[in-house]
Every structure is written in structure tokens, then in C-alpha cells.
Design a protein around this motif. Sequence first.
Motif, PDB file in Angstrom:
ATOM      1  N   GLY A  27      12.835  33.115   4.392  1.00 10.77           N
ATOM      2  CA  GLY A  27      13.440  31.936   3.782  1.00 10.77           C
ATOM      3  C   GLY A  27      14.901  31.781   4.155  1.00 10.77           C
ATOM      4  O   GLY A  27      15.375  30.669   4.419  1.00 10.77           O
ATOM      5  N   ALA A  28      15.634  32.903   4.201  1.00 13.99           N
ATOM      6  CA  ALA A  28      17.057  32.839   4.533  1.00 13.99           C
ATOM      7  C   ALA A  28      17.267  32.399   5.976  1.00 13.99           C
ATOM      8  O   ALA A  28      18.183  31.626   6.279  1.00 13.99           O
ATOM      9  CB  ALA A  28      17.699  34.205   4.303  1.00 13.99           C
ATOM     10  N   VAL A  29      16.393  32.884   6.875  1.00  9.64           N
ATOM     11  CA  VAL A  29      16.521  32.489   8.275  1.00  9.64           C
ATOM     12  C   VAL A  29      16.205  31.009   8.431  1.00  9.64           C
ATOM     13  O   VAL A  29      16.899  30.263   9.146  1.00  9.64           O
ATOM     14  CB  VAL A  29      15.593  33.345   9.165  1.00  9.64           C
ATOM     15  N   LEU A  30      15.155  30.561   7.767  1.00 16.73           N
ATOM     16  CA  LEU A  30      14.792  29.143   7.844  1.00 16.73           C
ATOM     17  C   LEU A  30      15.925  28.274   7.312  1.00 16.73           C
ATOM     18  O   LEU A  30      16.265  27.235   7.907  1.00 16.73           O
ATOM     19  CB  LEU A  30      13.497  28.899   7.058  1.00 16.73           C
ATOM     20  N   ARG A  31      16.537  28.707   6.211  1.00 14.76           N
ATOM     21  CA  ARG A  31      17.651  27.941   5.639  1.00 14.76           C
ATOM     22  C   ARG A  31      18.845  27.926   6.594  1.00 14.76           C
ATOM     23  O   ARG A  31      19.535  26.907   6.725  1.00 14.76           O
ATOM     24  CB  ARG A  31      18.052  28.542   4.294  1.00 14.76           C
ATOM     25  N   LEU A  32      19.096  29.051   7.284  1.00 16.34           N
ATOM     26  CA  LEU A  32      20.193  29.110   8.259  1.00 16.34           C
ATOM     27  C   LEU A  32      20.024  28.006   9.304  1.00 16.34           C
ATOM     28  O   LEU A  32      20.987  27.291   9.630  1.00 16.34           O
ATOM     29  CB  LEU A  32      20.208  30.487   8.926  1.00 16.34           C
ATOM     30  N   TYR A  33      18.807  27.844   9.824  1.00  9.56           N
ATOM     31  CA  TYR A  33      18.565  26.844  10.864  1.00  9.56           C
ATOM     32  C   TYR A  33      18.526  25.424  10.291  1.00  9.56           C
ATOM     33  O   TYR A  33      18.985  24.470  10.926  1.00  9.56           O
ATOM     34  CB  TYR A  33      17.279  27.161  11.604  1.00  9.56           C
ATOM     35  N   GLN A  34      17.969  25.290   9.085  1.00  8.17           N
ATOM     36  CA  GLN A  34      17.889  23.956   8.479  1.00  8.17           C
ATOM     37  C   GLN A  34      19.273  23.377   8.192  1.00  8.17           C
ATOM     38  O   GLN A  34      19.448  22.148   8.218  1.00  8.17           O
ATOM     39  CB  GLN A  34      17.066  24.018   7.184  1.00  8.17           C
ATOM     40  N   GLU A  35      20.234  24.220   7.931  1.00  8.99           N
ATOM     41  CA  GLU A  35      21.575  23.739   7.610  1.00  8.99           C
ATOM     42  C   GLU A  35      22.441  23.541   8.846  1.00  8.99           C
ATOM     43  O   GLU A  35      23.585  23.117   8.741  1.00  8.99           O
ATOM     44  CB  GLU A  35      22.251  24.721   6.641  1.00  8.99           C
ATOM     45  N   MET A  36      21.931  23.872  10.020  1.00 11.95           N
ATOM     46  CA  MET A  36      22.675  23.644  11.258  1.00 11.95           C
ATOM     47  C   MET A  36      22.648  22.164  11.628  1.00 11.95           C
ATOM     48  O   MET A  36      21.697  21.437  11.325  1.00 11.95           O
ATOM     49  CB  MET A  36      22.072  24.461  12.410  1.00 11.95           C
ATOM     50  N   PRO A  92      22.240  18.975  14.187  1.00 11.26           N
ATOM     51  CA  PRO A  92      21.300  18.754  15.307  1.00 11.26           C
ATOM     52  C   PRO A  92      21.835  19.269  16.638  1.00 11.26           C
ATOM     53  O   PRO A  92      21.075  19.799  17.454  1.00 11.26           O
ATOM     54  CB  PRO A  92      21.139  17.223  15.313  1.00 11.26           C
ATOM     55  N   GLU A  93      23.154  19.137  16.841  1.00  9.43           N
ATOM     56  CA  GLU A  93      23.730  19.620  18.095  1.00  9.43           C
ATOM     57  C   GLU A  93      23.638  21.143  18.188  1.00  9.43           C
ATOM     58  O   GLU A  93      23.305  21.694  19.249  1.00  9.43           O
ATOM     59  CB  GLU A  93      25.187  19.169  18.204  1.00  9.43           C
ATOM     60  N   SER A  94      23.907  21.836  17.078  1.00  9.34           N
ATOM     61  CA  SER A  94      23.794  23.298  17.088  1.00  9.34           C
ATOM     62  C   SER A  94      22.366  23.741  17.347  1.00  9.34           C
ATOM     63  O   SER A  94      22.119  24.699  18.083  1.00  9.34           O
ATOM     64  CB  SER A  94      24.292  23.871  15.753  1.00  9.34           C
ATOM     65  N   LEU A  95      21.405  23.042  16.732  1.00 13.16           N
ATOM     66  CA  LEU A  95      19.998  23.371  16.964  1.00 13.16           C
ATOM     67  C   LEU A  95      19.611  23.132  18.419  1.00 13.16           C
ATOM     68  O   LEU A  95      18.871  23.913  19.023  1.00 13.16           O
ATOM     69  CB  LEU A  95      19.106  22.534  16.042  1.00 13.16           C
ATOM     70  N   ARG A  96      20.091  22.044  18.994  1.00 14.40           N
ATOM     71  CA  ARG A  96      19.773  21.750  20.394  1.00 14.40           C
ATOM     72  C   ARG A  96      20.317  22.844  21.317  1.00 14.40           C
ATOM     73  O   ARG A  96      19.628  23.300  22.240  1.00 14.40           O
ATOM     74  CB  ARG A  96      20.348  20.397  20.782  1.00 14.40           C
ATOM     75  N   LEU A  97      21.542  23.277  21.057  1.00 13.25           N
ATOM     76  CA  LEU A  97      22.130  24.322  21.891  1.00 13.25           C
ATOM     77  C   LEU A  97      21.416  25.656  21.695  1.00 13.25           C
ATOM     78  O   LEU A  97      21.315  26.464  22.624  1.00 13.25           O
ATOM     79  CB  LEU A  97      23.616  24.461  21.566  1.00 13.25           C
ATOM     80  N   VAL A 116      24.662  31.386  14.566  1.00 14.87           N
ATOM     81  CA  VAL A 116      25.710  31.512  13.550  1.00 14.87           C
ATOM     82  C   VAL A 116      25.795  30.206  12.780  1.00 14.87           C
ATOM     83  O   VAL A 116      25.762  29.117  13.380  1.00 14.87           O
ATOM     84  CB  VAL A 116      27.081  31.841  14.187  1.00 14.87           C
ATOM     85  N   ALA A 117      25.881  30.298  11.470  1.00 13.00           N
ATOM     86  CA  ALA A 117      25.994  29.105  10.628  1.00 13.00           C
ATOM     87  C   ALA A 117      27.204  28.276  11.055  1.00 13.00           C
ATOM     88  O   ALA A 117      28.256  28.819  11.400  1.00 13.00           O
ATOM     89  CB  ALA A 117      26.128  29.517   9.159  1.00 13.00           C
ATOM     90  N   ASP A 118      27.043  26.959  11.010  1.00 16.06           N
ATOM     91  CA  ASP A 118      28.092  26.064  11.496  1.00 16.06           C
ATOM     92  C   ASP A 118      29.436  26.334  10.828  1.00 16.06           C
ATOM     93  O   ASP A 118      30.483  26.299  11.481  1.00 16.06           O
ATOM     94  CB  ASP A 118      27.691  24.603  11.244  1.00 16.06           C
ATOM     95  N   ALA A 119      29.426  26.612   9.545  1.00 17.92           N
ATOM     96  CA  ALA A 119      30.680  26.798   8.806  1.00 17.92           C
ATOM     97  C   ALA A 119      31.384  28.098   9.176  1.00 17.92           C
ATOM     98  O   ALA A 119      32.541  28.305   8.774  1.00 17.92           O
ATOM     99  CB  ALA A 119      30.405  26.765   7.308  1.00 17.92           C
ATOM    100  N   TRP A 120      30.700  28.956   9.930  1.00 15.39           N
ATOM    101  CA  TRP A 120      31.272  30.267  10.256  1.00 15.39           C
ATOM    102  C   TRP A 120      31.599  30.409  11.738  1.00 15.39           C
ATOM    103  O   TRP A 120      31.852  31.513  12.204  1.00 15.39           O
ATOM    104  CB  TRP A 120      30.319  31.375   9.807  1.00 15.39           C
ATOM    105  N   HIS A 121      31.613  29.313  12.470  1.00 10.03           N
ATOM    106  CA  HIS A 121      31.990  29.386  13.875  1.00 10.03           C
ATOM    107  C   HIS A 121      33.463  29.770  14.026  1.00 10.03           C
ATOM    108  O   HIS A 121      34.284  29.499  13.146  1.00 10.03           O
ATOM    109  CB  HIS A 121      31.745  28.038  14.558  1.00 10.03           C
ATOM    110  N   HIS A 122      33.786  30.404  15.147  1.00  4.73           N
ATOM    111  CA  HIS A 122      35.157  30.762  15.524  1.00  4.73           C
ATOM    112  C   HIS A 122      35.787  31.782  14.555  1.00  4.73           C
ATOM    113  O   HIS A 122      37.002  31.839  14.430  1.00  4.73           O
ATOM    114  CB  HIS A 122      36.056  29.519  15.588  1.00  4.73           C
ATOM    115  N   ARG A 123      34.979  32.595  13.924  1.00  2.00           N
ATOM    116  CA  ARG A 123      35.493  33.650  13.036  1.00  2.00           C
ATOM    117  C   ARG A 123      35.018  35.025  13.470  1.00  2.00           C
ATOM    118  O   ARG A 123      35.238  36.002  12.771  1.00  2.00           O
ATOM    119  CB  ARG A 123      35.094  33.361  11.583  1.00  2.00           C
ATOM    120  N   GLY A 124      34.330  35.094  14.614  1.00  2.32           N
ATOM    121  CA  GLY A 124      33.929  36.383  15.162  1.00  2.32           C
ATOM    122  C   GLY A 124      32.598  36.902  14.700  1.00  2.32           C
ATOM    123  O   GLY A 124      32.277  38.074  14.938  1.00  2.32           O
TER     124      GLY A 124
END
Length: 895
Positions: free
Chosen positions: A30-39, A41-46, A103-111
Motif C-alpha cells: 500500500g505504501a509503495v502504491l501510494r508513493l507512485y499515486q502521489e507522483m 504525471p511527469e515523474s511517473l513518465r520519467l 523518490v516522492a516529488d516533495a523530497w527531490h533534491h534532498r539526497g
Amino acid sequence: MTEVREAPVHALLTDGTTVRIRRADAGDRGAVLRLYQEMSPESLRLRFFSVGSASASQAAERVSAPHRAGYCALAAEHGGRLIGLAEYEALPEAATAEIALAVADAWHHRGVGTLLLEHLADAARTAGITAFTADALAENHEVLKVFHDLGLRATRHFEGPEVRCLVDLTEDETYLSAVDTRGRLADVVSLRPLLRPRSVAVVGAGRRPGSVGRAILRNIRGGGFPGRVFAVHPEAASIAGVHACPSLAALAEVPDLVVVVVRAPAVADVAEECGRLGVRALLVVSAGLDHQQADALLGASRRHGMRLVGPNCLGLANTEDGVSLDATFAAQHPGPGTAGVAVQSGGVGIALLDGLARLGIGVSSFVSLGDKYDVSGNDLLQWWESDGHTDLALLHLESFGNPRAFSRTARRVARTMPVLTVDAGRTEAGRRAAASHTAAAATRTMTRQALFTQAGITATRTIGELLDAAALLHSQPLPHGTKVAVVSNAGGVGVLAADACTEAGLDVPPLDTDLMDQLLALLPKGATAANPVDTTAAVGEDQLRVCVDRLARHGAVDAVLVALVPTAVAAATGEDLVRALTDAPAPLPRPVLAVLPAQGARVELLQADADTTVPAYADAQDAARALVHSATRAQWLNAPVESVPKLKNVDTERAKALAAEFLHAHPEGGWLDPRTTAALAGCYAIPQIPWAWATDEDEAVAAAQRLAGPDARVVMKAHWPGLVHKSQQHAIHLGLQNSAQVRAAHRDLVTRFGDVLTGVVVQPLAERGTELFAGVVQDEVFGPLVVFGLGGTATELLADYAARLAPLTDRDVHDLLTSPRCSPLLFGYGGSPAVDITGLEQLLHRLSRMAGDLPQLTEADLNPVLAGPHGVTTLDIRVRLNPRLPHDPYLRRLR
């Protein structure tokens, strides 16, 4: 491939945030599915090369599927929420694995992605995987940059809109340096709320004037801290002039730093409340926590991402402008300056602060680490390296959480500033793991000294000696060598000073005739200038000043030690000889230090000008030891850049297979039999004398004839599992000259040892040479230690050893060969030919490599190693393996 499931760990992101890294499992669907669902569309495409939901569902199913060989998924969590996922799937019939990263969108560029890949690479190496492959869209610049910036060797192959990356997982210096840089930046950011807080609260400040919490509160207020200060007390309205609130939740704002001074049972609850409110750092002064309370405190700190100092500590202070924080219960505020101080013992901390204050050396920051649940000496070294204020580091550490990471950090920091420590715990009994030569030699003291030496740390035996060395390193330039000119106004004092220098390992050389003539022309009649330089009691201030100046600027010596006693002659003329040392017309290029036996203090710093001081010691031995420390540091800094050489004829995979086969047959571990030992040594091309294994009398005779011929002499050694000291057991026969003697020797061994005897080793009698000893022991804390010294039956009696932590650099090997007392025998002592030094160097490097490749290698004992002008060979090898998982000491994780 081996599957290893590590326990969850916590680590720092680039902004200092703490995240939890763990294996993903079936409960994460469920957590993995939620990670992708909250991305987006551009993040999912990449990520999936499409924007449909099917790929995300398949990814969630893959992570939650039953465990299968060759697959690993690591999850990064913050606040119990999945924020990143990294996976690998091993390719069939290959040591390569395909990876995916999200990586969740809100956590990009934090390593997050980089940290996950570091841990995924470590898991892959443990499983025998040597490379990662990854497919990405060529426009996915962010993920391509992540792969590039890892520090591992990466190649790209473009195929239209896609790119395939191949990442070699081999750890090298480039990768370790990249990890160092990432770790240092994250660590320093995480420490800012602790050492540069904008607001501080004290929980447990009592109304009683003598309470520790109240003393800390008074020090914070009296030290000039410019931020907001809060007190938390369930009943008091005000404590020490600070408005008090009944709880943390009642404070006007969430403080950056909370000082906890409550009873042990309440500490964890306070920490949990701090974490829920968003506090960034804890300083726990409270002591006496039991195991359960300690786990609860550290657990709260990790869950909520709070850095923790303590418990059971004196506190911390930072004197930087704009901070001026004194959160200690020391009697005096530390003065501002450039010395960073970290101690485990509060008492030692008070002694160091007091000693530095007497010397006039100010402190940049002071941290009493206490029981060191989290923040350690390694953290403080990285802070001082980056704070822009510290140029001298003083440490008192009673234990090491990760010595190899500490050594790597200290080695880097020591390049920029002196790092001094008190070598505490020197009398701890050495371990005798199996009573082998190596285990008997490798005491904890030797191990610590190896760490300090290799890292360039100035290790002293006492607090007084540390302050002596700090005074000289803080005030004077480093000497270029160990040659000292001793100058005195009384012959006897000069002789004692010269003796002290010589006994400490310094050189007091005779001065050349020209320099002597120059000095005698300056000094009163009756002076001598051979070294020591006796100026006589009639010397005047100007004469002494010029004499010292001439010596310090001349290339004949590397330092000048001036021993002065008060005389009636100087008193009658009003001459101030000490002033001659502090009134130099210009900065001197070489260190000058004074010995003033009439001085009350052990060491003082005499002010010369606004920027220069001269250290003065009451005892010449203290001065000489300080000068040795200074010269040792100079030598360490000036040595060529170290490197670990690449070795030929090494079969690491075969060695690992041999270790795995032995431990599969012997799950409890143990000593290898001679054949397996020889095979393992052969994997590293360790030179061995020819030998043969025999299980009965006839085989022994045949082996002797095959190895040595009918007339040459042979050696027969008994073997059974666990036999270590053959000589002590009388389990060896030397100089057997014919078949009859071989048969008799074998019958003797069978008669005396009976069924315990599993066989014998037959070797030709070796030629004469220097008998040496080399070995490895795995220290549970420090890792593999290589020991070298005099060998043969006198190994333990004479205890002539040196030791260095693996992996050995070329400089480490040089130190191993030159440090033991027996070293002159290797280089042609008394006109005898030098031994094959290159062969010895290779032997030590190969032993080091074996220790690094095989974490299961508990002990290796090569004794004797026979060295001569034409080569090096090992006459006897013992190896013990124990089950042990590989552990990367440089992987980023919190304690």
C-alpha cells in the motif's frame, strides 16, 4: 549469491533530516502504491516511460511479492511515511543487477536517491553483485546526475530516447571521498540546531540554588546567549530570572535545543514530547539511565530526527559571535577562541577548560559527549573542519563507535589543524582470543595507537601532556626535523635539558665551527657553544636575544630550547632574560620554547606580541615531549601522499569461496587445516616454503625424499585442530637427516599425541635468515589489524611488535618495517646484508588485502617469516575463520 538482511538504520539527508532505511517487504504494498499515486504525471513518465497506472501497480506487487533470491528493495521513511524506494534484480548467470529508483516529488533534491543507492550498493556487494545497470530516458537529467555524482565509475550508452547506465560497484578512493563529502555536509547541517540554536529551553531547572539544571540556566543567561531562553517547571513561575512554563507545549515557540536535566525515568518521555513538538536537538545531562530507558531515549531521537548529546554529560558551549552559548554547569564560562574541545568525561572537560584558560587559549566550541548515544567525536571533527573558527582540536574519547570512519575523518581534518587526544584506557588487559601470537600481540592499546598514528592524531598520555603539546602547537611553527639547539644561562640546567631532549628521541647535534664562532662572538667571555650552548650567568638580555635569533634562523637546527634560571647577576643588572625570548624583532621561522624551572605553572604561554606567544615549561622533560609531538606532526604532514598499491596475482573470488566452504563445513568457525591454509595463502601469492601433508609413517618418508632428497634435512610438524604453539607442545622435530629419523620422529608424535594427531606437515629445513613475525587479528571494533615484528620462539617473550590498521598504505608498511626495535636487522645491521625489503613490503600488503577481502578472517599468524637478501618465505602459517557478515565502515548511517 548470498542474501543478507540488515537491520534498519537511520541516516542524514543533505538538509540534515533524519530518515530510516530498511528492507521493503510484503507489508509495503500500500505504501509503495501510494508513493507512485502521489507522483506527478511527469515523474511517473520519467520513472516508467509511460503515465499509466499499470506500471505503478506492478511495481507495488513486485515489492510485496514473497522473498526471492537475487531481488532487494530498500525503503526510505520519514515520520513513518515512505518517501523513496530503490530496487535491484540480479540478472541470470551474471554478477550484475538491474536497478530502479523512485523518490516522492516533495523530497527531490534532498539526497534521498543518492542515500538509497549507497545502501543498495552495499547490499549488492554483500550478495556478490559487482555492477548495476539502469535504463532511463535521456531527458531524465536528474536521475542521470544521481548516477554520475555517486562517485562510482559509471558509463552511459545511448539508444535513441533512452540511455543505459552501467555502474561499477567497486569502492575506490574517489567513491569514498564522495561519500565523505556528502556525509560531512549533512552532518554539519544537522548539528546547527545543537551548536548554533536560535532558542533554548531547559527542562528540569530546579528552584534550589545548587541544582544542575538551575546552574545551566544561569550559565546560558550569564554567557550572553542572544536567543530566547525558556525554563520548564511544573510549578515555578520563574527560575533564575527566566520565565518558566509548566510544560514544553506551553512555550511561546518550539525551541531549537532542549536541555534535559530530569530524573532518569522521565528522560524518554521528555524526549518524545520534544520530538512531537518539532524540537531539533537534545542535550541530555541526566545520568543513570538503564538499558530500557536508553533505548527509549535514542528511539525518540531517531524517530523525530533530533541530534542528541549525552546523556550523562557536562553540557556544551559555543563562543562564536552571535551564539555565545554556555549550556554547561562548569564554574567558569569558556573564553572565546579557536580550540575545539570534545570529551566523554565531564571531569576531564573541566580540567581541559581550566588548563586552556590558564594558557590563554580560548575555545570555539566545547561538547561533553557523555555516554555518546548519538553525537560523537567524529561529528565534532567535521563541525570544526567546517565552522570557520577552529584551528586546534582537542579530544578525550574513551570509546569508538566507528573507528575506521573516525580515522578517515581525523586523517582529513589533521591536514588542516592539529588534532590532539588523551590515550585513555592504556592499562586495559590485552585480549588473548585464542592465545595465538597475533592475538597475544594485538592489545587494545596497540590498536588505538595504530589508529592515532595513521590518522595523524597527536596522542598524549595525560591531560598535562596534552596541554603541553597544545601550547606549543598553538603558538609556534612546526619544526622541520628533530635537531634541537639547547641554550642555557647555567651549565647544569643545559645538560639536564639536553638529556631530556635526547631521551625523548630528539637530536642535540654539535654545531659547526663557523656557527660556534658566530655565537661566541656574541656571548660573554667564558661561554661555550658546542650544543648545549652555555651563555654563562653573565649573559645580557640583548646578547641572549641575538643568540636565539641566530640559532632559530640558521639551518643547523630545527628548534631552539632555552633553559633559564634566575641569577643574582641578572637581578643586579636589571636584565630580564625571559623578555629576550618575547621581544624578537621579527617572527622566527623555527620554534622557540623556554624551560623555566622556577616557574610555578607546569606550562605557560608568554605573550610576545599581539599574534605570537612563547611556551614556557617548568620541566625540560615536558618541553622535550611537546617538541617531539610537534616534530612528529611535521613529519606526518610532510610525508608523501599515501596510497594502497594494486597487487598482482590475487584471486579474491577463490579466497572467498574457500572461506565459505570451510564455514559451511564448520559453522562455528575454527583453525584451518594446513592444506586449506596453504590454498588461501596461495590466493594472495604469500610466499611459502615447500611442504607436504602426510597421514602415516610411509607418507612422511616419501614426502621427505620428494622435498629434500636422500641427504638433505627436513622438519616434521604435528597437526591437529586447535594446535597453536607447536614448540611449547614439543610437536615439532627439526633436522631429520634420513628415512630412519623421519620414521622415528613420526612414531614419537603418534606415541605422545595418539588419536588427537590428524597428520603431519613435512618441510625441507630452511636456510639461515632473520626470523620475523607477521599476522592479522580482527578487532570487533577497529577492524583488521596487521602486526609485524621479531619472530621465532622469542616472539611473545620479547614482544617487539608494531601494528597498523588495514588497509595498509605504502607509508603504513614503511612504518611497520622501521618501528620495531629489530628493524636495524632488516637494513644491514653490523655490516650484514640487508634482507629483501621489497619482498617484506609485498608480504604485508598481501596480508592486509587478505584481511580486507575476508571479514571472516579472525586471525592469521605467520611465524616465522624467514627474510634474507634473496627473498622472503613463510615457514608456518595459522589461519582462523569465524562466521562474520561483511560490514562497510564508511556507509552513511547514524550510530
